[in-house]
Design a protein around this motif. Structure first.
Motif, PDB file in Angstrom:
ATOM      1  N   ASP A 239     -15.981  42.007 -58.932  1.00  0.00           N
ATOM      2  CA  ASP A 239     -15.814  41.592 -60.324  1.00  0.00           C
ATOM      3  C   ASP A 239     -15.438  40.115 -60.417  1.00  0.00           C
ATOM      4  N   GLU A 240     -14.669  39.647 -59.446  1.00  0.00           N
ATOM      5  CA  GLU A 240     -14.220  38.253 -59.445  1.00  0.00           C
ATOM      6  C   GLU A 240     -15.200  37.344 -58.716  1.00  0.00           C
ATOM      7  N   ASP A 241     -16.329  37.913 -58.276  1.00  0.00           N
ATOM      8  CA  ASP A 241     -17.379  37.164 -57.583  1.00  0.00           C
ATOM      9  C   ASP A 241     -16.817  36.375 -56.392  1.00  0.00           C
ATOM     10  N   ARG A 242     -16.049  37.096 -55.581  1.00  0.00           N
ATOM     11  CA  ARG A 242     -15.452  36.452 -54.409  1.00  0.00           C
ATOM     12  C   ARG A 242     -15.473  37.387 -53.213  1.00  0.00           C
ATOM     13  N   ARG A 243     -15.217  36.827 -52.054  1.00  0.00           N
ATOM     14  CA  ARG A 243     -15.066  37.623 -50.839  1.00  0.00           C
ATOM     15  C   ARG A 243     -13.589  37.920 -50.622  1.00  0.00           C
ATOM     16  N   LEU A 244     -13.312  38.876 -49.764  1.00  0.00           N
ATOM     17  CA  LEU A 244     -11.922  39.159 -49.426  1.00  0.00           C
ATOM     18  C   LEU A 244     -11.334  37.960 -48.692  1.00  0.00           C
ATOM     19  N   THR A 245     -10.072  37.734 -48.932  1.00  0.00           N
ATOM     20  CA  THR A 245      -9.394  36.655 -48.222  1.00  0.00           C
ATOM     21  C   THR A 245      -9.136  37.074 -46.782  1.00  0.00           C
ATOM     22  N   ALA A 246      -8.778  36.132 -45.938  1.00  0.00           N
ATOM     23  CA  ALA A 246      -8.476  36.432 -44.539  1.00  0.00           C
ATOM     24  C   ALA A 246      -7.323  37.424 -44.451  1.00  0.00           C
ATOM     25  N   ALA A 247      -6.322  37.254 -45.317  1.00  0.00           N
ATOM     26  CA  ALA A 247      -5.174  38.169 -45.302  1.00  0.00           C
ATOM     27  C   ALA A 247      -5.601  39.562 -45.727  1.00  0.00           C
ATOM     28  N   GLU A 248      -6.419  39.650 -46.773  1.00  0.00           N
ATOM     29  CA  GLU A 248      -6.898  40.951 -47.250  1.00  0.00           C
ATOM     30  C   GLU A 248      -7.719  41.648 -46.179  1.00  0.00           C
ATOM     31  N   LYS A 249      -8.546  40.918 -45.456  1.00  0.00           N
ATOM     32  CA  LYS A 249      -9.344  41.509 -44.379  1.00  0.00           C
ATOM     33  C   LYS A 249      -8.449  42.028 -43.258  1.00  0.00           C
ATOM     34  N   SER A 250      -7.416  41.271 -42.945  1.00  0.00           N
ATOM     35  CA  SER A 250      -6.486  41.693 -41.894  1.00  0.00           C
ATOM     36  C   SER A 250      -5.774  42.970 -42.300  1.00  0.00           C
ATOM     37  N   TYR A 251      -5.299  43.015 -43.537  1.00  0.00           N
ATOM     38  CA  TYR A 251      -4.648  44.217 -44.041  1.00  0.00           C
ATOM     39  C   TYR A 251      -5.621  45.398 -44.033  1.00  0.00           C
ATOM     40  N   ALA A 252      -6.853  45.167 -44.492  1.00  0.00           N
ATOM     41  CA  ALA A 252      -7.846  46.240 -44.592  1.00  0.00           C
ATOM     42  C   ALA A 252      -8.149  46.842 -43.230  1.00  0.00           C
ATOM     43  N   THR A 253      -8.305  45.989 -42.216  1.00  0.00           N
ATOM     44  CA  THR A 253      -8.604  46.473 -40.869  1.00  0.00           C
ATOM     45  C   THR A 253      -7.471  47.346 -40.338  1.00  0.00           C
ATOM     46  N   LYS A 254      -6.247  46.854 -40.443  1.00  0.00           N
ATOM     47  CA  LYS A 254      -5.106  47.630 -39.938  1.00  0.00           C
ATOM     48  C   LYS A 254      -4.872  48.896 -40.759  1.00  0.00           C
ATOM     49  N   MET A 255      -5.119  48.831 -42.056  1.00  0.00           N
ATOM     50  CA  MET A 255      -4.910  49.978 -42.933  1.00  0.00           C
ATOM     51  C   MET A 255      -5.869  51.119 -42.619  1.00  0.00           C
ATOM     52  N   ILE A 256      -7.141  50.805 -42.349  1.00  0.00           N
ATOM     53  CA  ILE A 256      -8.135  51.852 -42.090  1.00  0.00           C
ATOM     54  C   ILE A 256      -8.181  52.234 -40.617  1.00  0.00           C
ATOM     55  N   GLU A 257      -8.311  51.277 -39.731  1.00  0.00           N
ATOM     56  CA  GLU A 257      -8.468  51.581 -38.309  1.00  0.00           C
ATOM     57  C   GLU A 257      -7.193  52.121 -37.678  1.00  0.00           C
ATOM     58  N   ASN A 258      -6.030  51.577 -38.073  1.00  0.00           N
ATOM     59  CA  ASN A 258      -4.756  51.974 -37.468  1.00  0.00           C
ATOM     60  C   ASN A 258      -3.880  52.787 -38.400  1.00  0.00           C
ATOM     61  N   SER A 259      -4.303  52.968 -39.640  1.00  0.00           N
ATOM     62  CA  SER A 259      -3.547  53.667 -40.671  1.00  0.00           C
ATOM     63  C   SER A 259      -2.174  53.034 -40.870  1.00  0.00           C
ATOM     64  N   ASP A 260      -2.150  51.718 -40.852  1.00  0.00           N
ATOM     65  CA  ASP A 260      -0.901  50.990 -40.993  1.00  0.00           C
ATOM     66  C   ASP A 260      -0.394  51.058 -42.434  1.00  0.00           C
ATOM     67  N   ASN A 261       0.825  51.538 -42.599  1.00  0.00           N
ATOM     68  CA  ASN A 261       1.380  51.741 -43.928  1.00  0.00           C
ATOM     69  C   ASN A 261       1.800  50.454 -44.625  1.00  0.00           C
ATOM     70  N   ALA A 262       2.328  49.505 -43.881  1.00  0.00           N
ATOM     71  CA  ALA A 262       2.734  48.238 -44.478  1.00  0.00           C
ATOM     72  C   ALA A 262       1.531  47.514 -45.070  1.00  0.00           C
ATOM     73  N   SER A 263       0.388  47.586 -44.377  1.00  0.00           N
ATOM     74  CA  SER A 263      -0.836  46.959 -44.876  1.00  0.00           C
ATOM     75  C   SER A 263      -1.319  47.653 -46.136  1.00  0.00           C
ATOM     76  N   ALA A 264      -1.183  48.980 -46.158  1.00  0.00           N
ATOM     77  CA  ALA A 264      -1.576  49.734 -47.349  1.00  0.00           C
ATOM     78  C   ALA A 264      -0.703  49.342 -48.533  1.00  0.00           C
ATOM     79  N   SER A 265       0.575  49.194 -48.300  1.00  0.00           N
ATOM     80  CA  SER A 265       1.482  48.807 -49.379  1.00  0.00           C
ATOM     81  C   SER A 265       1.137  47.427 -49.919  1.00  0.00           C
ATOM     82  N   ALA A 266       0.768  46.509 -49.037  1.00  0.00           N
ATOM     83  CA  ALA A 266       0.398  45.160 -49.467  1.00  0.00           C
ATOM     84  C   ALA A 266      -0.845  45.197 -50.355  1.00  0.00           C
ATOM     85  N   LEU A 267      -1.852  45.948 -49.971  1.00  0.00           N
ATOM     86  CA  LEU A 267      -3.084  46.014 -50.758  1.00  0.00           C
ATOM     87  C   LEU A 267      -2.898  46.866 -52.007  1.00  0.00           C
TER      88      LEU A 267
END
Length: 334
Positions: free
Chosen positions: A139-167
């Motif tokens: 909607d904002e016509d942008r890509r994910l930021t580096a921080a958002e990508k880092s959180y997303a990877t840890k949240m899905i691949e490792n099920s990291d809860n802190a990353s989920a809370s951030a997103l």
């Protein structure tokens, strides 16, 4: 912690006689159908009943001028929900435990659902959180930021809860999730109160709808967004290789699991969603459960339900994927 919102959510062989006459009738039947242009029948000359092998069937009758006419007969519909209910009869659950499952054959478009109650998501909501984030970025016509990508990877691949809370905060918590889900077509999912994303309430049917947004073509997510999410779901860490992957007959699967020991009861929520391949077909499967006395028993229940769901479309065969149990170091809430 159990919020008020969470508490509200619980609930023949050919004849050897008269060969010329039989052959003539068969030819007439084929010609009649071709002229009508509506039904294709692979006719065989025979004098008695035999099995129907073609997908379409037809009935024939003589017209006033003696010609054979053929009319299409509708195929009997298959009640896949009833078949799934029957298959789930062999799935043993502990007293007090509940389970719901939904499955979609991506090749045929046929689906089946068992149970319609609402369940805590635990960590399967992380797929929904990332889908909402990707939709927001579109909607904002942008890509994910580096921080958002880092959180997303840890949240899905490792099920990291802190990353989920951030997103969870980035998407606007429950309001942001609910707004995205409305666009995705989810009707029975409600974001958890405050920071409690793991107590989001959902149904197996809604999780199947979400999976279609990720793995289907008719989606609010772009091809690039879908490919990104699929990739992460296909690379979860080894100690989480359990759940719906048990229904796969190989290693081609993508999933996200959730497990949560409720502080109020000590009982476990065990969930699993994803895509598996079995019998040459691709399936989307969502299994939700609660009231399990242990994590291991919950995993066994979810895997048995996933196999039962896929068996509805594969003719009863169970997936043979070797599923590893979670390691002893798995967190008590994910």
């Amino acid at each position: 912690m159990e919020s008020p919102r969470a508490r509200r959510g619980r609930r023949a062989r050919p004849s050897r006689t008269r060969p010329l006459l039989s052959t003539a009738l068969a030819v007439v039947a084929v010609v009649g159908v071709t002229a009508a242009g509506t039904v294709y029948v692979k006719a065989q000359a025979h004098s008695g009943p035999g099995p129907v092998s073609s997908r379409a069937s037809a009935s024939s009758s003589a017209t006033a001028d003696g010609r054979e006419s053929v009319e299409p007969v509708a195929e009997p519909t298959v009640d896949h929900d009833a078949l799934l209910t029957e298959a789930m009869g062999s799935v043993a659950a502990e007293d007090g435990a509940a389970v719901s499952v939904a499955v979609l054959d991506l090749d045929s478009g046929e689906s089946a659902t068992y149970g319609d109650g609402a369940f805590d998501t635990a960590s399967i909501v992380k797929v929904d959180i990332l889908a909402a984030l990707l939709l927001r970025a579109q909607d904002e016509d942008r890509r994910l930021t580096a921080a958002e990508k880092s959180y997303a990877t840890k949240m899905i691949e490792n099920s990291d809860n802190a990353s989920a809370s951030a997103l969870w905060d980035v998407i606007g918590r429950a309001d942001g999730l609910d707004a995205a889900n409305k666009r995705f077509g989810l009707t029975g999912t409600e974001g958890g109160d405050g920071a409690l994303w793991g107590l989001t309430q959902t149904t197996a049917a809604d999780q199947l709808t979400l999976l279609r947004q990720v793995f289907g073509d008719d989606s609010k997510l772009t091809a690039a967004s879908r490919s990104y999410l699929r990739g992460l779901m296909g690379q979860i860490e080894a100690d989480q290789h359990w759940g719906v992957s048990a229904a796969a007959d190989g290693t081609r699967w993508a999933l996200k699991n959730g497990w949560l020991a409720r502080s109020t009861t000590g009982l476990w929520d065990i969930n699993s969603i994803g895509r598996v391949t079995a019998g040459g077909h691709a399936f989307l499967v969502a299994v939700l459960s609660n009231g399990n006395s242990t994590q291991a028993k919950g995993i066994s229940l979810v895997e048995a339900a996933a196999k039962a769901a896929v068996s509805v479309f594969t003719g009863g065969g169970e997936g043979a994927s070797a599923s590893a149990s979670p390691s002893a170091s798995a967190t008590a809430s994910s």
